[in-house]
Enzyme design. Structure first.
Site, short mmCIF file in Angstrom:
data_model
loop_
_atom_site.label_atom_id
_atom_site.label_comp_id
_atom_site.label_asym_id
_atom_site.label_seq_id
_atom_site.Cartn_x
_atom_site.Cartn_y
_atom_site.Cartn_z
N HIS A 90 32.78 64.49 28.00
CA HIS A 90 33.23 63.14 28.34
C HIS A 90 34.70 62.99 27.99
CE1 HIS A 90 33.03 58.82 29.08
NE2 HIS A 90 33.85 58.71 28.05
N ASP A 169 24.92 48.24 27.26
CA ASP A 169 26.31 48.67 27.35
C ASP A 169 26.91 48.32 28.70
OD1 ASP A 169 28.73 50.31 26.56
OD2 ASP A 169 28.07 51.35 28.38
N ARG A 176 33.73 43.03 28.52
CA ARG A 176 34.93 43.47 27.79
C ARG A 176 36.11 43.62 28.73
NH1 ARG A 176 33.20 48.84 25.75
NH2 ARG A 176 35.34 48.99 25.01
N SER A 191 30.04 52.46 23.08
CA SER A 191 29.81 52.45 24.51
C SER A 191 29.64 53.87 25.04
CB SER A 191 30.99 51.75 25.22
OG SER A 191 30.86 51.84 26.63
N LYS A 195 25.61 55.88 25.85
CA LYS A 195 25.24 56.46 27.15
C LYS A 195 25.00 57.96 27.04
CE LYS A 195 28.82 54.79 29.49
NZ LYS A 195 29.53 53.67 28.89
#
Length: 437
Positions: A90, A169, A176, A191, A195
């Site tokens: 990620h 989320d 947000r 967040s 996930k």
């Protein structure tokens, strides 16, 4: 009847108190079911931005987000009678960050399974799914059964996350984005990790960006975010490592959708920009190590096996790997005004220009132009002459050129050779963060 209420939870955090486990569990669950209103969760998010969260709070908040939905399980993945190990990557987002495209098939070419659940771009940071959707026929949405089949047969998949993963989320992220509460380490860490943990991967490699084109502007903040996420992964039993990497200069030579796919194909063909190759190989090495594979990832970039995995991955999701990529009908070139050396190329300015040309979106759900984007012809350290091309702008809507030029007006600095060239910030990989490091 619950002993908690939204106003009390908001007030507690507003006044600087640590939220209890019970308060966190209740407010996340109540928000997911609609019992806590959007404006109340927005107020709580702002209180978290201003007051922060301690280590226990972040861990509990992450667990509550995971518990709001489903968890995937890749334990049944098999190939040739043996279990397939899963490893994911990620990135916290940047400009020209096309690394997932060559990385996923490269790692898969060594026999690991790479379940890459990716997102779409918003604002100046590009989205992996938007890039891949510039390939004719390719689809981001797949069923869970098709995902398992593709991982077993191909080894890699890049697709959209299902709505059942961490739905709290998804709702909170949308709030947000419109309430100026994105730049919060506790909220960013929870967040991302909610996930990724819900996704069920066995190991995770994080690319935490720092610089003008990233959420984290300082190395200290980027390191804190990396340490927080690595600890959250370890708590959940997911082997996690993070690289802190530079994002003041954009990656490669392209920012857009189709043109970033084009550049990724250069990397998969054994070429491509040095910085994209360097980061791809660094992340691949971490992913292979986490998956128990002792190999040099550069080998499969040069021998074509990574490209074979790419072609199989694209075809499995309906894409035509041989189809020509879309090209913009309108282009404009910005040239250097003087001789000298490029000493700065600002990632944020480039990203905003690409966005304004149509490569990105201002709101979730908007369409993007797959053809639009910015190509730069010089990077810091390169010598240019007056009249040389610095940028090529591409779009389907030429009325966008003026605002894109405005974004790039201060994005590049061309100076005399002796002005700062020797101390250009050329370090791409700044730090490596593991549990206890």
């Amino acid at each position: 009847m619950s002993t908690h209420d939204a106003v009390s939870v908001i007030a507690a955090k507003r006044d600087g108190h640590a939220l209890t486990d019970g308060q966190i569990d209740w407010v996340v669950d109540a928000f997911t079911t609609g019992a806590v209103a959007d404006e109340q969760m927005s107020a709580l998010a702002m209180a978290i931005v201003l007051r922060g969260m301690d280590r226990r709070e972040i861990a509990r908040w992450t667990r509550a987000m995971i518990a709001s939905g489903d968890r995937m399980d890749f334990g049944a993945l098999r190939r040739d009678g043996r279990s397939l190990r899963t490893v994911d990557k990620h990135s916290t987002g940047g400009v020209g960050d096309k690394i997932t495209l060559p990385l996923a098939p490269l790692v898969a070419s060594y026999g690991l399974a790479v379940p890459q659940l990716s997102g779409r771009g918003l604002g100046h940071t590009g989205g992996t799914l938007d890039k891949l959707e510039s390939i004719p026929g390719w689809r981001a949405d797949v069923t869970a059964a098709d995902m398992m089949t593709q991982l077993e047969n191909v080894g890699a998949i890049v697709c959209a996350a299902g709505s059942g993963l961490a739905p709290a989320d998804k709702r909170l992220y949308a709030l947000r984005d419109v309430t100026a509460t994105v730049e919060s380490i506790p909220l960013i860490a929870s967040s991302i990790m909610s996930k990724k943990i819900a996704e069920g991967t066995g190991a995770l490699v994080l690319d935490v960006k720092v610089g003008s084109g990233a959420f984290m502007k300082s190395i200290d903040d980027a390191r804190e975010l990396a340490e927080t996420m690595v600890a959250l992964g370890a708590d959940a039993g997911v082997e996690t490592v993070a690289l802190v990497t530079a994002m003041s200069t954009p990656l490669g030579y392209t920012a857009g959708n189709a043109i970033e796919v084009e550049e990724s194909l250069e990397v998969l063909s054994g070429g491509g920009p040095d910085d994209v190759v360097e980061l791809t190989l660094a992340l691949a090495a971490e992913m292979l190590a986490a998956g128990g594979i002792d190999a040099d990832p550069a080998t499969n970039l040069s021998n074509g096996r990574a490209m074979d995995s790419w072609r199989a991955m694209i075809a499995a999701q309906g894409g035509d790997p041989d189809a020509p990529l879309p090209r913009a009908d309108h282009q404009e070139v910005i040239t250097a005004e003087r001789d000298g050396v490029v000493t700065r190329l600002d990632a944020l300015g480039v990203g905003v220009a690409a966005w304004r040309l149509g490569a990105g979106r201002a709101r979730q759900g908007e369409d993007v132009q797959h053809e639009a984007g910015v190509r730069w012809h010089a990077r810091p350290g390169d010598r240019v002459h007056a009249g040389d091309p610095l940028f090529t702008l591409s779009t389907q809507t030429p009325e966008r050129f003026a605002s894109a030029r405005e974004a790039l007006a201060d994005a590049v600095t061309v100076a005399d050779a002796h002005d700062g060239v020797s101390d250009l910030a050329g370090t791409l990989i700044i730090d490596r963060v593991t549990v206890g490091s």
